[in-house]
Design a protein around this motif. Structure first.
Motif, short mmCIF file in Angstrom:
data_model
loop_
_atom_site.label_atom_id
_atom_site.label_comp_id
_atom_site.label_asym_id
_atom_site.label_seq_id
_atom_site.Cartn_x
_atom_site.Cartn_y
_atom_site.Cartn_z
N LEU A 14 0.94 -0.85 0.31
CA LEU A 14 0.04 0.15 -0.02
C LEU A 14 0.85 1.39 0.22
O LEU A 14 0.52 2.62 -0.16
N LEU A 15 2.10 0.80 0.28
CA LEU A 15 3.37 1.90 0.37
C LEU A 15 2.67 3.25 -1.18
O LEU A 15 2.46 4.24 -0.52
N SER A 16 2.33 2.86 -2.25
CA SER A 16 2.22 3.71 -3.08
C SER A 16 0.86 5.01 -3.00
O SER A 16 0.75 6.00 -2.80
N SER A 17 0.43 4.10 -2.43
CA SER A 17 -1.43 4.62 -2.11
C SER A 17 -1.59 5.74 -1.12
O SER A 17 -2.03 6.52 -0.27
N THR A 18 -0.29 5.59 0.01
CA THR A 18 -0.51 6.19 1.54
C THR A 18 0.31 7.26 1.43
O THR A 18 0.65 8.51 2.61
N GLY A 19 1.06 7.53 0.15
CA GLY A 19 1.89 9.11 0.70
C GLY A 19 3.05 9.14 1.24
O GLY A 19 3.86 8.05 1.26
N THR A 20 3.35 10.42 2.08
CA THR A 20 4.21 10.58 2.83
C THR A 20 4.14 9.76 4.27
O THR A 20 5.32 9.68 4.60
N LEU A 21 3.21 9.61 4.16
CA LEU A 21 2.39 9.05 5.81
C LEU A 21 3.26 7.78 6.13
O LEU A 21 4.18 7.93 7.15
N ALA A 22 4.13 6.90 5.21
CA ALA A 22 4.69 5.87 5.27
C ALA A 22 6.20 5.64 5.45
O ALA A 22 7.16 5.53 6.26
N THR A 23 6.56 7.24 4.48
CA THR A 23 8.20 6.99 4.46
C THR A 23 8.28 8.21 5.34
O THR A 23 9.87 8.05 5.66
N SER A 24 7.84 9.39 5.96
CA SER A 24 8.66 10.40 6.49
C SER A 24 8.67 10.15 7.75
O SER A 24 8.29 9.00 8.73
N SER A 25 9.79 10.62 8.19
CA SER A 25 9.92 10.80 9.75
C SER A 25 10.24 12.34 10.55
O SER A 25 11.07 13.37 9.59
N ILE A 26 10.45 11.75 11.88
CA ILE A 26 11.69 13.61 12.34
C ILE A 26 12.87 13.57 12.72
O ILE A 26 12.56 12.09 13.18
N SER A 27 13.22 14.15 12.70
CA SER A 27 14.72 14.61 13.33
C SER A 27 14.78 14.76 14.64
O SER A 27 14.39 15.96 14.53
N PHE A 28 14.98 14.42 15.35
CA PHE A 28 15.33 14.38 17.12
C PHE A 28 15.98 14.73 18.07
O PHE A 28 16.46 13.57 18.25
N GLY A 29 17.10 15.44 17.60
CA GLY A 29 18.19 15.77 18.63
C GLY A 29 19.21 14.37 17.86
O GLY A 29 19.55 13.35 18.55
N GLY A 30 19.41 13.94 17.24
CA GLY A 30 20.05 12.56 16.52
C GLY A 30 19.53 11.58 16.01
O GLY A 30 20.22 10.45 15.71
N LEU A 31 18.35 11.77 16.57
CA LEU A 31 17.31 10.32 16.19
C LEU A 31 16.50 10.48 15.47
O LEU A 31 16.16 12.23 15.14
N THR A 32 16.79 9.15 14.36
CA THR A 32 15.61 9.81 13.75
C THR A 32 14.21 9.00 14.32
O THR A 32 14.20 7.85 14.17
#
Lengths: 352, 288
Positions: free
Chosen positions: B117-135
């Motif tokens: 379903l990766l292609s249908s979920t847009g950026t939700l499945a792949t995006s991440s936030i960085s926080f003090g060196g943590l992804t």
């Protein structure tokens, strides 16, 4: 303990193990083995190869039934030992041991691995044991895949059998298979007739009660577990000798459990004769429908469910209940004697 | 540190998969060997809805959950009720048979190809936030949060609602429960329906986080089972902890060598089994 061989009880009953029919059928069994032994002289290599795979299925079904039907241990991971037997054979031949000796040694090796495995696995009950064994099979499969010397994940061929001409090779493999089948089935047969068979029956009926009467539950199960591992290991080695090429994904695959489950449930869980019949039925079905892909497996699964729900002791169990056939007796038969007091009564016999 | 975060997030996914398995075992003493394949059915259902009607995945998920609920109910009535009465071992045989049937029906319908379903979920499945060196993967966070919500929900249901209390009573002793007027059969059917719906939910997350095919199910069953066992059978928070331990072990294994991903999880599982207590939070006599 019930004493065997026609012990007389009060009330006109007699406990017996060998009925006239089972003596005859034991003789027939010996005759069948002799007839099978001359098959390679009479038929071509293809028939011999087919019969080899049938006998491998018989071994697997009997081993799985020994665990599930007598030990109450449903394993989804007997492919762990099938794979060990097959890859153990490859490993030993790589180190200069002749193939047929390597096959037997690899089977015994699978049994040796089963001893420490049983220390962890026999702590589990029911479904936990089932999936726990599956994890064990996965671990063994991964470990073999990691070894490049065993062909990694791409598969490997058995070398060393090419010194024989193909027809002879097929015949030798068949005789080894027949000998292994006879010995292994004989081992399970006599094991179940010994004290351990009675102990296991007691454990199946009520584990706590059996333990309180002094049955060493874990030890009985462990013996069965190791014997089944040796049987599956030898079956795996024989499978390798019959196909000459194996891959980790197929030889450690859970489809083996699907086959064993089908054979045992259809033939008769917890009967000695049932799995043999189940293996023959499975073999015929596979020859007929094996090429129909996914629907074939759907049919196998659905049939297994139907048998588990509606005919839990399989075809043999149903036949046995109606006709009181006890071809290869591991239990005892309670038979009413024809005394005047019981004249006219149904000579009903009850399984013990 | 990143490894640890990844492992914890992965653990949330395993805990979600494990909830249903744990619930069915707790209430009925049945281990459903088709659990992983049922999750994969959920994945395929969402995939079909999204691809046939181009509806957004969250809406498809909302539609699929009731379908799975009903399917669970039907599964209990047709298969498990009879299996359960036939003895301890029969449910294992029938659910394994069911697993074979599901896998091969899926194979026949959808081919052995990977779906996602990766292609249908847009950026939700792949995006991440960085926080003090943590992804930190957003979707991983969402999975973990869902697992926690489901666990709290189950806990609340079992301890505060009438049918939850009935379920616990039936799990303790079905005969006594029947004596005080509980319909054990209805309770079991409800537990199965809940378990199957949660498995379907796990399948939806599976479909978004990775590719799947008809033979994905058994692996999911094994991971879910390992999470339950590592956590010590039965307690919801144990299941979460078990999932996290399994996830961390796998991620550490992959760090050592990508081939060790699954192996390390199995080894931790076997080590826990071999340990004297046989589970991190195991308590004797506890059922649900």
């Amino acid at each position: 303990m019930i004493r065997a061989r026609g012990g007389q009880l009060s009330g006109g009953f007699r406990v017996q193990r060998w009925t006239r029919l089972s003596v005859v059928s034991a003789a027939v069994t010996v005759a069948v083995i002799v007839v099978l032994a001359v098959v390679p002289f009479l038929f071509g290599a293809d028939v011999t190869e087919q019969l080899t795979s049938l006998l491998i299925f018989v071994i697997l079904a009997v081993m799985w039934n020994a665990l599930a039907g007598y030990g109450g241990l449903i394993s989804v991971g007997q492919q762990a030992f099938i794979g060990l037997g097959a890859y153990g054979t490859i490993f030993l031949t790589q180190h200069g041991i002749a193939p047929y000796e390597a096959m037997i040694l690899a089977g015994l090796g699978a049994g040796a691995v089963a001893v420490p495995t049983s220390l962890i696995m026999l702590r589990l009950r029911g479904g936990q044991f089932a999936i726990g064994m599956w994890v064990v099979a996965e671990v063994f499969g991964i470990l073999v895949t990691l070894d490049a010397g065993l062909g990694g994940g791409t598969g490997i061929s058995l070398n060393g059998l090419d010194v024989f001409a193909p027809g002879y090779r097929q015949a030798y493999t068949f005789w080894v298979t027949l000998a292994c089948t006879t010995v292994l089935l004989g081992l399970v047969f006599f094991l179940l007739r010994r004290r351990i068979g009675t102990s296991l029956q007691a454990v199946l009926d009520d584990e706590e009660a059996a333990a309180s009467l002094g049955v060493n539950v874990v030890r009985s199960k462990r013996v069965l577990f190791v014997v089944a591992a040796v049987g599956c290991g030898i079956a795996g080695a024989l499978y390798l000798a019959n196909t000459l090429f194996i891959q980790t994904t197929s030889v450690f695959g859970v489809q083996w459990t699907a086959y064993m489950l089908f054979m045992v449930l259809v033939g008769g869980l917890g009967t000695f004769e049932g799995p043999i019949i189940g293996a023959i039925i499975f073999y015929l079905i596979q020859a007929q429908f094996g090429d129909s892909g996914a629907w074939y497996f759907v049919g196998l699964g659905a049939t297994a469910i139907a048998f588990a729900l509606f005919l839990p002791h399989g075809i043999w169990g149903a036949v046995d209940r109606r006709l009181q056939l006890r071809l290869l007796p591991v239990g005892y038969t309670l038979r009413k004697l024809d005394t005047p007091a019981s004249a006219g009564a149904d000579p009903a016999a009850t399984d013990t | 540190m990143n490894v640890l975060v990844q492992g914890v997030l992965l653990g949330g996914f395993y805990a979600l998969l494990a909830c249903g398995l744990s619930l069915m075992f707790g209430v009925m003493r049945i281990i459903n060997l088709a659990h992983g394949d049922i999750a994969v059915i959920g994945a395929y259902l969402v995939w079909v809805l999204v691809n046939q009607t181009s509806m957004p995945p969250w809406l498809a998920a909302l539609l699929v959950l009731p379908i799975m609920w009903v399917a669970g109910y039907v599964m209990y009535v047709l298969l498990l009720e009879r299996s359960r009465r036939a003895g301890q071992l029969v449910p294992l045989l029938t659910t394994f048979g069911l697993a074979i049937v599901i896998e091969n029906v899926l194979l026949q319908i959808f081919s052995p190809d990977d779906h996602s379903l990766l292609s249908s979920t847009g950026t939700l499945a792949t995006s991440s936030i960085s926080f003090g060196g943590l992804t930190i993967s957003i979707f991983g966070m969402l999975t973990l949060a869902t697992a926690v919500v489901v666990l709290i929900g189950l806990q609340f249901f079992l301890s505060r609602t009438t049918s939850g209390r009935q379920m616990r009573a039936t799990a303790e002793d079905p005969d006594v429960a029947e004596l005080v007027g509980i319909n054990a059969r209805a309770v079991y059917a409800k537990a199965t329906a809940i378990a199957v719906a949660i498995a379907g939910l796990g399948g939806i997350f599976l479909a978004i986080r990775q590719t799947f095919n008809p033979s994905t199910g058994p692996t999911q069953l094994i991971f879910a089972f390992e999470a339950v066992v590592i956590g010590g059978f039965g307690s919801p928070w144990g299941t979460l902890l078990g999932g996290i331990v399994l996830g961390v072990a796998q991620v550490i294994g992959a760090q050592v060598n990508p081939q060790y991903f699954v192996l390390f999880g199995h080894l931790v599982f076997l080590a826990v089994l071999a340990s004297p207590r046989g589970g991190l939070l195991s308590r004797r006599g506890r059922t649900v």
